[in-house]
Each structure stands twice: as C-alpha cells, then as structure tokens.
Design an enzyme around this catalytic site. Structure first.
Site, PDB file in Angstrom:
ATOM      1  N   SER A 124       0.741  -1.611  -0.150  1.00 26.84           N
ATOM      2  CA  SER A 124      -0.844  -0.205  -0.113  1.00 26.84           C
ATOM      3  C   SER A 124       0.637   0.956  -0.304  1.00 26.84           C
ATOM      4  CB  SER A 124      -0.921   0.629   1.097  1.00 26.84           C
ATOM      5  OG  SER A 124      -1.868   1.217   1.279  1.00 26.84           O
ATOM      6  N   TYR A 160      -2.202   4.900  -3.572  1.00 28.32           N
ATOM      7  CA  TYR A 160      -3.291   5.786  -3.611  1.00 28.32           C
ATOM      8  C   TYR A 160      -2.533   7.499  -4.521  1.00 28.32           C
ATOM      9  CZ  TYR A 160      -5.495   3.177   0.303  1.00 28.32           C
ATOM     10  OH  TYR A 160      -6.245   2.276   1.482  1.00 28.32           O
ATOM     11  N   THR A 216      -6.898   2.071  -6.480  1.00 30.94           N
ATOM     12  CA  THR A 216      -7.792   1.680  -5.563  1.00 30.94           C
ATOM     13  C   THR A 216      -8.371   3.475  -5.553  1.00 30.94           C
ATOM     14  OG1 THR A 216      -6.256   0.940  -4.080  1.00 30.94           O
ATOM     15  CG2 THR A 216      -8.336   2.074  -3.166  1.00 30.94           C
ATOM     16  N   ARG A 275     -16.653   5.538   9.615  1.00 27.56           N
ATOM     17  CA  ARG A 275     -16.304   4.975  10.426  1.00 27.56           C
ATOM     18  C   ARG A 275     -16.337   4.694  11.737  1.00 27.56           C
ATOM     19  NH1 ARG A 275     -10.721   3.514   6.759  1.00 27.56           N
ATOM     20  NH2 ARG A 275     -11.360   3.506   4.617  1.00 27.56           N
ATOM     21  N   LYS A 317      -8.389  -1.141  -8.535  1.00 25.78           N
ATOM     22  CA  LYS A 317      -9.342  -1.200  -7.540  1.00 25.78           C
ATOM     23  C   LYS A 317     -10.449  -0.885  -7.280  1.00 25.78           C
ATOM     24  CE  LYS A 317      -8.025  -3.609  -2.816  1.00 25.78           C
ATOM     25  NZ  LYS A 317      -9.252  -2.803  -1.837  1.00 25.78           N
ATOM     26  N   HIS A 365     -14.105  -3.223  -0.770  1.00 27.57           N
ATOM     27  CA  HIS A 365     -13.120  -2.718   0.411  1.00 27.57           C
ATOM     28  C   HIS A 365     -13.098  -2.840   1.656  1.00 27.57           C
ATOM     29  CE1 HIS A 365      -9.782   0.805  -0.006  1.00 27.57           C
ATOM     30  NE2 HIS A 365      -9.338   0.318   1.686  1.00 27.57           N
ATOM     31  N   ASP A 417     -11.729  -9.081  -3.812  1.00 32.21           N
ATOM     32  CA  ASP A 417     -11.673  -9.414  -2.650  1.00 32.21           C
ATOM     33  C   ASP A 417     -13.163  -8.674  -1.914  1.00 32.21           C
ATOM     34  OD1 ASP A 417     -11.461  -6.648  -1.687  1.00 32.21           O
ATOM     35  OD2 ASP A 417      -9.750  -5.952  -1.810  1.00 32.21           O
ATOM     36  N   ARG A 461      -8.235  -8.513   6.043  1.00 29.76           N
ATOM     37  CA  ARG A 461      -8.232  -8.833   6.985  1.00 29.76           C
ATOM     38  C   ARG A 461      -7.993 -10.125   7.796  1.00 29.76           C
ATOM     39  NH1 ARG A 461     -12.967  -5.717   6.535  1.00 29.76           N
ATOM     40  NH2 ARG A 461     -13.516  -4.014   7.360  1.00 29.76           N
TER      41      ARG A 461
END
Length: 348
Positions: A91, A113, A139, A148, A221, A245, A276, A300
C-alpha cells in the site's frame, strides 16, 4: 494484544456494518456441488496472472499502517508472501516505504493511493518500477474515507499521527514541496500529504497519466458496476479488482461477490478480473474462482496472523487458507482452479 484503536481500525467497517455483513452473506448463499468418482487426489493450484505463473490464485491485499498491529508491519508480511511465492501488494499507506519492502519481498505489486500532484504520482510510479514491482493496483474507492464509527468514536486516524506515511515522506518530489524536511516538521508534512491524496476524486481521462508512466499491467481496484468495468477495458487497463474495500467505504453497498458474475460476463475476455471483500476461508476462494475471478486478494485474515505472530503468523494464516482451498478443490472433484465455473455452484 491489540489496543482498541488498532483492533477496530482493522476490524471496523463503515456505518452499521451492513456492507461487510453482506459480503459474508453473499458467500453463504452459494453452495458447492461436489462431483464423485473423479481422479482428484493430486491437485495443482498454479495460476497465471499477467504473464507470470504463481503457485496459487491468491495475493495479499494492500493494507496500510500495518505497524499498528505489529512493529515489523509490511516487512513481516512481505517476507511471508515471499516464502510462499505469492504476490504481496504494498500500500501507498504502508508503514515501510517502497524500497524497504522491496529488499525482502518476493513477487510484488504496488498499490497507488493516487495523489493530486502529477509529479508526485510519477515519482511514486518510477520508484515502484525501479524497485521491481510488477503490477500497479490503483485504488479508486477511497478518495476520501467512509463514515467509520469505531474510528470516529475513538478520535483515531493513524495518518494524523504519522503512521502509514513512510512512502510519501521518503519521496523526493513530495519532500521538495515542503518548506522544512519531514523530520524537522512532521506535522506540516502530514498536513501537506493528507489533502494531496484525500478529498477529491480522480476521473476517467486522468488514467492516461498512469498508462503513460507505467509500462506494466494496471489494475483498477474498487470496481462494482459493469459499466465501470467496461470503461476500464476501453481505457486500456489490464485488470480490475471487484471490491468494496471490505465494507469500509459505503454502508449498504452491493456485496462484491454479487457484483462479480456480471463483471466477468461483461469483460472477462478483455480484462483479468480479480476479487476481494469478505474472503475468510478456502471455500470462499473456491466460490469466487468458480464465479469467474482469476485470483483472490486476501485482506483482514492475514492481518490477524500478523498481529499474533509477525511473519510466521501471516504464513500460518495463508498456508491454512490454501490448504483448505486445496482440499475443497479435491473433495469437490477438481484438480485445478482453471476447471471451475459457475456450474459447480448452486445458489439458495
């Protein structure tokens, strides 16, 4: 043991958690139909992606700020992936920079990113290419962070503490934008980077910049809509990751597995379709492959392995998942992922 902020940063989802739950529920709706009296005692998981053969149809998804769960973070993950011969997708928000991870990595892909500074973007791509990263994964779905609650309730965003900024802070073009060095004024560097990649979406015409500055495969993605998959193919991209995501961006979004068959039908002959979101087991991988994904990115689960045992923890999680995939494949009567198609499943 992880503290609450680190645990919920990894485990948490956006809003009510409905999208994350939908991802898992989508897998449960499909059932494997095993076939009998077949010679499936010897299996071969090898899979070709972008002209290279890998030992299994699996890659480790890009996950930022891994040092919040283990001090070796991306370094430990890269070592585990290298030992298994599968790609590790680094990442942009990694805890270690492009070059540091490349020193210990095996097959490696780079996740971007995408900054709103073309010269910084180009610099990141040149660094990744020079360090031997083979595939660029862009992404698209996180140009600003979703709602969140677990992080908001704790007032936690690791980037504001300088976590996950190893790559931009080591980038010469980004550093040239600063009045003082990152080391001399960390807060100013943080405040310069965050608005550079967060808060504004990119658009389709801008993909030309990436195509002009990356010679290898480019994968988008975050694709969930058939029309976006078609536009990716029309724009000269090489692949897509059907992904929401992991349920971290839009509450109430379509489950990625539900989006997968339509996208495969639309562009599977033009693009490499990866997947994913919601993958928790070898049988989940089997189902995604049967519905048309060429390979699956695991997220995860390997982070929990990292948290518990560093490199060996990641290895154990991945090896266990691949062992289950191998057994599931054989017990269902197949010897290779290439044999799978939707006819091996039924929906309930």
């Amino acid at each position: 043991m992880l503290d609450d902020t680190a645990y919920w940063y990894v485990a948490g989802s956006c809003g009510s958690g409905d999208t994350a739950a939908a991802n898992c529920a989508a897998f449960a709706r499909w059932r494997i139909v095993p076939r009998m009296l077949r010679s499936a005692d010897v299996r071969d998981l090898r899979t070709e992606l972008f002209g290279r053969v890998y030992p299994a149809p699996l890659a480790l998804a890009p996950v930022g700020v891994q040092s919040i769960v283990h001090p070796e973070g991306d370094i430990a993950t890269a070592r585990a992936a290298a030992s298994l011969g599968i790609p590790m997708v680094l990442s942009t928000a990694g805890s270690f920079n492009i070059e540091e991870v490349a020193e210990v990595a095996g097959p490696r892909w780079y996740q971007l990113y995408w900054p709103h500074d073309d010269e910084v973007t180009t610099s990141l791509l040149k660094r990744a290419d020079k360090a031997g990263y083979e595939v660029l994964v862009v992404t698209l779905d996180t140009w600003t962070l979703g709602w969140r609650p677990h992080d908001l309730n704790r007032g936690y965003l690791p980037f504001l503490r300088g976590n996950g900024l190893a790559t931009p802070f080591s980038d010469p073009v980004f550093r040239s934008r600063l009045g003082r060095t990152c080391e001399d004024d960390v807060q100013a560097a943080i405040e310069a980077w965050i608005p550079m990649f967060n808060g504004r979406a990119h658009t389709w015409p801008e993909l030309a910049l990436l195509r002009d500055n990356w010679d290898g495969p480019i994968v988008l993605k975050g694709i969930q809509h058939v029309d976006d998959a078609r536009r990716a193919a029309d724009a000269g991209m090489d692949g897509v990751v059907v992904s929401n995501h992991g349920g971290r961006q839009i509450d109430g979004a379509v489950a990625s597995l539900d989006a997968l068959p339509g996208i495969v039908a639309a562009v599977g002959d033009r693009l490499t379709v990866l997947f994913d979101s919601g993958v928790r087991s070898g049988s989940d991988v089997f189902k995604a492959l049967a519905l048309g994904a060429r390979a699956v990115l695991l997220g995860r689960p390997y982070l929990w392995g990292l948290a518990n045992g560093g490199t060996e923890g990641v290895r154990q999680v991945v090896r266990s998942l691949l062992a289950e995939l191998d057994l599931t494949l054989g017990l269902a009567g197949f010897v290779s992922p290439a044999e799978l198609d939707p006819s091996v499943l039924v929906s309930r």
